[in-house]
Design a protein around this motif. Structure first.
Motif, PDB file in Angstrom:
ATOM      1  N   LYS A 102       0.841  -1.204   0.000  1.00  0.00           N
ATOM      2  CA  LYS A 102       0.000   0.000   0.000  1.00  0.00           C
ATOM      3  C   LYS A 102       0.876   1.254   0.000  1.00  0.00           C
ATOM      4  N   SER A 103       1.870   1.271   0.894  1.00  0.00           N
ATOM      5  CA  SER A 103       2.751   2.446   0.960  1.00  0.00           C
ATOM      6  C   SER A 103       3.567   2.575  -0.318  1.00  0.00           C
ATOM      7  N   TRP A 104       4.014   1.461  -0.813  1.00  0.00           N
ATOM      8  CA  TRP A 104       4.828   1.433  -2.040  1.00  0.00           C
ATOM      9  C   TRP A 104       4.034   1.967  -3.234  1.00  0.00           C
ATOM     10  N   PHE A 124      -0.935  10.135   3.437  1.00  0.00           N
ATOM     11  CA  PHE A 124      -1.251  10.008   4.868  1.00  0.00           C
ATOM     12  C   PHE A 124      -1.167   8.525   5.207  1.00  0.00           C
ATOM     13  N   GLU A 125      -0.021   8.119   5.774  1.00  0.00           N
ATOM     14  CA  GLU A 125       0.230   6.711   6.060  1.00  0.00           C
ATOM     15  C   GLU A 125      -0.470   6.294   7.351  1.00  0.00           C
ATOM     16  N   GLU A 126      -1.032   5.100   7.334  1.00  0.00           N
ATOM     17  CA  GLU A 126      -1.631   4.509   8.549  1.00  0.00           C
ATOM     18  C   GLU A 126      -2.581   5.493   9.226  1.00  0.00           C
ATOM     19  N   ILE A 127      -3.468   6.046   8.437  1.00  0.00           N
ATOM     20  CA  ILE A 127      -4.347   7.109   8.950  1.00  0.00           C
ATOM     21  C   ILE A 127      -5.184   6.639  10.140  1.00  0.00           C
TER      22      ILE A 127
HETATM   23 MG   LIG Z   1       2.551   0.796   4.847  1.00  0.00          MG
END
Ligand SMILES: [Mg+2]
Ligand SMILES: Nc1ncnc2c1ncn2[C@@H]1O[C@H](COP(=O)(O)OP(=O)(O)O)[C@@H](O)[C@H]1O
Length: 383
Positions: free
Chosen positions: A107-109, A173-176
């Motif tokens: 997801k982050s990638w 917005f990571e790990e919101i």
């Molecule tokens: Mg992640």
């Protein structure tokens, strides 16, 4: 030798570059053939953004100085290509995008690569934690300047939302959903009105209007306490896309070997990843994650996720271990030795599950499929 080098003979290098720098040649090549319609604020047109994420079969011929070079656009994300198209469409229509799914599903990638292709800048990031404050999202103050001169633009310290609204870029917005409710909900009005109020400043600086191109890509892990706790008001503002673990074993092997190859190359190690060994690792991850073997035998699922990201780590660790400690190529032994730390975290029942996976499933594969699997089975004593 420079004075600095004499004092410090150890070579220092940046560990990891953001996607727009790491893949700058690919972005430049796509830009050079980009004739599609695009929103003015986007760096690449939507179809070239899509190419950047899913790759292109044919290389792009591009002029560099007086030479013509061929640039391959590599696949960055393996999985559902329609989901990628939908994600791009969501950002085109100014809808914030929320990528949800198990940890380690990229997801982050994906969010980093999308923002690299759309804004040529993936560094506007907020890492959501229980301690995230509104200051880290919108703006804060340089207190020395604030006390000396009162509230002014000079005393304002911009945070990602302020910056991205001003510049028309995408905030990641990571790990919101790790943020508290109150903090999550502070972005609702920005998402609806595209306006950020700064009541401390006199007009006209008391309001920031978002420039075209402003957007948000959030990520959230379904395993963590979480996504359900997002308020319904905030949920309504996002388009949700679920990112699933890679289903196709061949694609997962391709990804893991590519990542291992890149790591070995960066480390200056002249060895190649071993596709057979990677098949052992990926098969184990795939079967334990899904709770069933290719032969249709039930497998006890461990409490950990067994993500592709961790399969990459086991493969890289196995290659590093073999090279630096044993002075050999990666092999079944180093795979098993490095598997343990991924599968068994703090739950020792998982160790039994891994042992029984080897005693039942790998034993059968060793009988049916020959030497490679037999070596893997023999290495089970390391577990
Ligand atoms: Mg992640
Ligand atoms: N479908 C996928 N496509 C490409 N890479 C993947 C995929 N799934 C996992 N990965 C690997 O996992 C790594 C890290 O994933 P990450 O983005 O941190 O996961 P998440 O944010 O979902 O927890 C990526 O850098 C990549 O090596």
């Amino acid at each position: 030798m420079s004075e600095e080098k004499q004092k410090n003979p150890v070579k220092k290098e940046i560990m990891r570059m953001p996607a727009e720098i790491r893949f700058s040649d690919q972005l430049e090549a796509l830009k050079s053939i980009d004739e599609g319609d695009k929103p003015e604020s986007w760096y690449l047109s939507p179809s070239r953004v899509n190419d950047f994420i899913v790759g292109r079969e044919e290389p792009i011929k591009m002029k560099k100085g007086n030479k013509t070079v061929e640039v391959f656009i590599t696949r960055k994300f393996y999985g559902n290509d329609i989901m990628i198209q939908r994600a791009i469409a969501s950002l085109l229509s100014d809808r914030p995008l929320l990528l949800i799914g198990e940890p380690g599903t990229a997801k982050s990638w994906l969010s980093e690569n999308l923002t690299a292709a759309i804004c040529n800048n993936s560094l506007n990031v907020i890492q959501g934690t229980a301690g995230t404050t509104e200051d880290q999202i919108k703006y804060s103050w340089n207190y020395a300047s604030l006390i000396a001169n009162g509230p002014s633009l000079e005393a304002l310290v911009p945070a990602p939302f302020y910056n991205c609204m001003k510049r028309g870029e995408i905030v990641r917005f990571e790990e919101i959903t790790r943020c508290s409710h109150e903090i999550q909900d502070t972005i609702i009005s920005i998402l609806s009105d595209k306006v950020l109020a700064i009541p401390e400043l006199p007009p006209p600086n008391d309001i920031v209007f978002a420039q075209k191109g402003f957007g948000v890509i959030g990520t959230a892990n379904t395993r963590d306490r979480g996504v359900n706790e997002m308020s319904s008001a905030l949920k309504r503002r996002f388009n949700f896309e679920t990112v699933h673990p890679i289903k196709n074993i061949k694609e997962e092997i391709e990804l893991v070997s590519k990542e291992t190859e890149i790591f070995l190359e960066k480390a200056g190690i002249k060895r190649q990843p071993d596709l057979d060994v990677i098949e052992l690792i990926v098969t184990t991850f795939n079967e334990m994650r899904n709770g069933i073997s290719a032969e249709g035998i039930q497998v006890a699922k461990p409490s950990v996720v067994m993500s592709t990201a961790e399969a990459v780590e086991v493969s890289v660790n196995s290659a590093m271990y073999s090279h630096y400690i044993k002075n050999e190529d990666m092999n079944a032994n180093s795979a098993v030795i490095n598997l343990v730390g991924s599968v068994v975290k703090d739950n020792y029942e998982d160790l039994d599950k891994l042992r029984s996976y080897f005693n039942v499933i790998i034993k059968k594969k060793a009988e049916d499929k020959g030497k490679l699997w037999a070596n893997y089975y023999d290495a089970r004593d390391y577990i």
